[in-house]
Design an enzyme around this catalytic site. Structure first.
Site, PDB file in Angstrom:
ATOM      1  N   GLU A 171      46.760  48.709  37.791  1.00 62.79           N
ATOM      2  CA  GLU A 171      46.595  47.328  38.241  1.00 62.79           C
ATOM      3  C   GLU A 171      45.515  46.538  37.503  1.00 62.79           C
ATOM      4  O   GLU A 171      44.505  46.133  38.103  1.00 62.79           O
ATOM      5  CB  GLU A 171      46.311  47.304  39.749  1.00 62.79           C
ATOM      6  CG  GLU A 171      47.398  47.937  40.581  1.00 62.79           C
ATOM      7  CD  GLU A 171      47.204  47.733  42.081  1.00 62.79           C
ATOM      8  OE1 GLU A 171      46.129  47.280  42.488  1.00 62.79           O
ATOM      9  OE2 GLU A 171      48.145  47.998  42.845  1.00 62.79           O
ATOM     10  N   GLU A 380      53.045  53.034  43.620  1.00 59.41           N
ATOM     11  CA  GLU A 380      52.358  52.848  44.899  1.00 59.41           C
ATOM     12  C   GLU A 380      53.198  51.955  45.799  1.00 59.41           C
ATOM     13  O   GLU A 380      53.730  50.926  45.353  1.00 59.41           O
ATOM     14  CB  GLU A 380      50.991  52.150  44.739  1.00 59.41           C
ATOM     15  CG  GLU A 380      49.875  53.028  44.260  1.00 59.41           C
ATOM     16  CD  GLU A 380      48.549  52.277  44.156  1.00 59.41           C
ATOM     17  OE1 GLU A 380      48.291  51.360  44.965  1.00 59.41           O
ATOM     18  OE2 GLU A 380      47.777  52.622  43.244  1.00 59.41           O
TER      19      GLU A 380
HETATM   20  C1  GBH Z   1      46.366  48.952  45.468  1.00 56.29           C
HETATM   21  O1  GBH Z   1      45.976  47.645  45.228  1.00 56.29           O
HETATM   22  C2  GBH Z   1      45.362  49.839  44.814  1.00 56.29           C
HETATM   23  O2  GBH Z   1      45.873  50.393  43.620  1.00 56.29           O
HETATM   24  C3  GBH Z   1      44.819  50.924  45.694  1.00 56.29           C
HETATM   25  O3  GBH Z   1      43.671  51.460  45.123  1.00 56.29           O
HETATM   26  C4  GBH Z   1      44.601  50.371  47.068  1.00 56.29           C
HETATM   27  O4  GBH Z   1      43.936  51.266  47.905  1.00 56.29           O
HETATM   28  C5  GBH Z   1      45.929  50.019  47.642  1.00 56.29           C
HETATM   29  O5  GBH Z   1      46.634  49.152  46.801  1.00 56.29           O
HETATM   30  C6  GBH Z   1      45.863  49.382  49.018  1.00 56.29           C
HETATM   31  O6  GBH Z   1      45.161  48.193  48.978  1.00 56.29           O
HETATM   32  O7  GBH Z   1      46.967  37.409  46.969  1.00 56.29           O
HETATM   33  O8  GBH Z   1      44.603  37.710  46.560  1.00 56.29           O
HETATM   34  O9  GBH Z   1      45.508  38.259  48.679  1.00 56.29           O
HETATM   35  C7  GBH Z   1      46.492  46.659  46.059  1.00 56.29           C
HETATM   36  C8  GBH Z   1      47.065  45.520  45.279  1.00 56.29           C
HETATM   37  C9  GBH Z   1      47.183  43.211  45.002  1.00 56.29           C
HETATM   38  C10 GBH Z   1      47.526  44.096  47.160  1.00 56.29           C
HETATM   39  C11 GBH Z   1      46.833  41.894  45.587  1.00 56.29           C
HETATM   40  C12 GBH Z   1      47.138  42.785  47.780  1.00 56.29           C
HETATM   41  C13 GBH Z   1      47.038  40.452  47.520  1.00 56.29           C
HETATM   42  C14 GBH Z   1      46.067  39.735  46.676  1.00 56.29           C
HETATM   43  N1  GBH Z   1      46.826  44.260  45.913  1.00 56.29           N
HETATM   44  N2  GBH Z   1      47.449  41.689  46.898  1.00 56.29           N
HETATM   45  S1  GBH Z   1      45.761  38.161  47.256  1.00 56.29           S
END
Ligand code: GBH
Length: 479
Positions: A171, A380
């Site tokens: 990511e 994921e």
């Molecule tokens: C993943 O990221 C990670 O890889 C992991 O480490 C983590 O624990 C897991 O998910 C759970 O969170 O529009 O600004 O509100 C999460 C990826 C991307 C999910 C952005 C939430 C919303 C961003 N995230 N998304 S926002």
């Protein structure tokens, strides 16, 4: 067509790969053992208000000491693969030499996995940059990409005889835009131009690693994992809403997909970000390096977004649960409003939208991966819920069971539609350190009692094991 429960997986072939994922900083603990130095997350946890309740990664799930038991749990669940990350500050702190004790931990972990018949899927970077490198500019500095490639070559030299699946980055959007623009993640900077530079340097680092590992061993399977999503307009007939979709899709998805799989940044995204896109950022040859062919694209999918254009509607920083002020992770989202739909929600307040996963995989296959013969894996997908421990000690997490079944059915729908998706990793194996949320949010199919470090397989873990077995044995297909 809506399939329910376990029947949803019947379209998955018996060789479909099932796994679970974790990340070093979120589970290992042992933050000062074995020669490990600080990562940006160790430093960020010390910033007042950065992480809920002042939580940190000092102990986490103590996986560093309990990995044997955790691998035994994976075996009990019938996992075919385990996706984990190596901690850069354990292995090669900054400009220093390789730390054999740090490598030693992953050496033992990989042997333990192979002994249990579980395929190791190694991710080289899941956000834990050595703090020493952040002090020299972090990902905003071009040099970090080259340091990343050096570290990757070291890890490969130690583990390349046994690990065949290598993911460069997890990511990069989060690392760049939550870390350097929003400031909600480490290193907590709020400088949009630094975030754009970080995004490019992360991609460059990815490309340099692919080139180096490919040269070291052409038989390796190499890929990258992106957080990708489906962005819908609130009103599909409104040109303003459609432009909001274009911009957000551009900044989350296409900023990364296009250079990786088409060898160029999208012109509209460059234009949107022009004010924060430094002159000379992209140098001659960078895009060729970044688009070096990969074997698989890892997809992390949690939820979709619905957007509209509403002047003066501020972006809520969902990723910042504390009172510490943060900024938008989208440097070019003026007037864009993120809409809440009438959908069920997880404990993160994220919408549950399984069909979004089918649409996302289909789009990626058609527009990006199939033309290049790149395979897709869901690396994921998962949900946090407020689990309760029953008097008998069990965790009956029915909402997570439903989430898992619905999303596996969504993957099966994509397979049925001809999408080349070959595996699924649930996030996460264990409850763990959920970044700015600390230990307040639980994503695991295995519960962790942080006071005792006791593990309990939740009902969702049991259900996952059943589904894995039914697909593997071909019973799901016969039903
Ligand atoms: C993943 O990221 C990670 O890889 C992991 O480490 C983590 O624990 C897991 O998910 C759970 O969170 O529009 O600004 O509100 C999460 C990826 C991307 C999910 C952005 C939430 C919303 C961003 N995230 N998304 S926002």
């Amino acid at each position: 067509r809506r399939r329910r429960g376990g029947e949803g997986v019947s379209a998955l072939p018996s060789g479909f790969l099932f796994g679970a994922a974790t990340a070093a900083f979120q589970i290992e603990g042992a933050a000062h053992e074995g020669g490990r130095t600080d990562s940006v997350w160790d430093a960020f946890c010390r910033v007042p208000g950065a992480v809920i309740a002042g939580d940190d990664g000092e102990v986490a799930c103590d996986h560093y000491h309990r990995y044997r038991d955790d691998v035994a749990t994976m075996k009990e669940l019938g996992l075919g693969a385990y996706r984990f990350s190596t901690a850069w500050p354990r292995i090669r702190p900054g400009h220093g030499p390789v730390n054999p004790e740090g490598i030693g931990f992953y050496d033992r972990l990989v042997d333990e996995l192979l002994g249990a018949g579980i395929e190791p899927w190694l991710t080289l970077y899941h956000w834990d940059l050595p703090q020493e490198l952040e002090e020299r500019g972090g990902w905003a500095s071009r040099d970090t990409a080259f340091r990343f490639a050096e570290y990757a070559v070291d890890v490969h030299a130690a583990l390349g005889d046994r690990v065949t699946r290598w993911t460069t980055l997890n990511e990069p959007w989060c690392a760049a835009f939550l870390g350097y623009a929003a400031g909600a993640h480490a290193p907590g900077r709020q400088e949009p131009a630094a975030a754009v530079a970080a995004g490019h340097h992360l991609l460059l680092g990815h490309g340099l690693v692919v080139e180096a590992l490919r040269a070291a061993d052409p038989t390796l399977s190499l890929g990258i994992t992106l957080n990708l999503t489906v962005v819908d307009p609130v009103d599909a007939g409104d040109p303003g809403d459609l432009d909001a979709v274009r911009r957000i899709d551009g900044q989350i998805n296409r900023f990364f997909l296009d250079p990786l799989l088409r060898g160029e940044y999208p012109a509209d995204v460059r234009e949107d970000l022009a004010a924060v896109w430094a002159e000379g950022l992209v140098q001659e040859g960078d895009l060729a390096t970044i688009s070096t062919p990969i074997d698989f694209l890892g997809v992390n999918y949690y939820h979709g977004e619905a957007v509209s254009l509403q002047p003066a509607a501020p972006r809520e920083a969902l990723e910042a649960p504390t009172d510490r002020p943060t900024s938008t992770p989208f440097p070019a989202a003026d007037g864009i409003f993120f809409h809440s739909r009438e959908l069920p929600r997880t404990a993160m307040d994220w919408e549950v939208q399984p069909e979004g996963l089918t649409r996302l995989l289909t789009r990626l296959h058609e527009e990006y991966t199939a033309p290049r013969g790149t395979a897709l894996y869901v690396t994921e997908n998962g949900a946090a819920y407020d689990d309760e421990v029953a008097p008998d000690g069990s965790v009956q997490d029915a909402d997570r069971v439903a989430f898992l079944e619905a999303h596996l059915a969504a993957v099966a729908d994509a397979v049925e539609a001809g999408v080349d998706v070959r595996g699924y990793f649930y996030w996460s194996l264990l409850d763990n350190f959920e970044w700015a949320w600390g230990y307040a949010k639980r994503f695991g199919i295995v519960r962790v009692d942080y006071a005792t470090q006791e593990r309990t397989i939740k009902a969702s873990g049991r259900r996952y094991a059943e589904l894995i077995e039914s697909v593997r044995s071909g019973l799901a297909a016969k039903r």
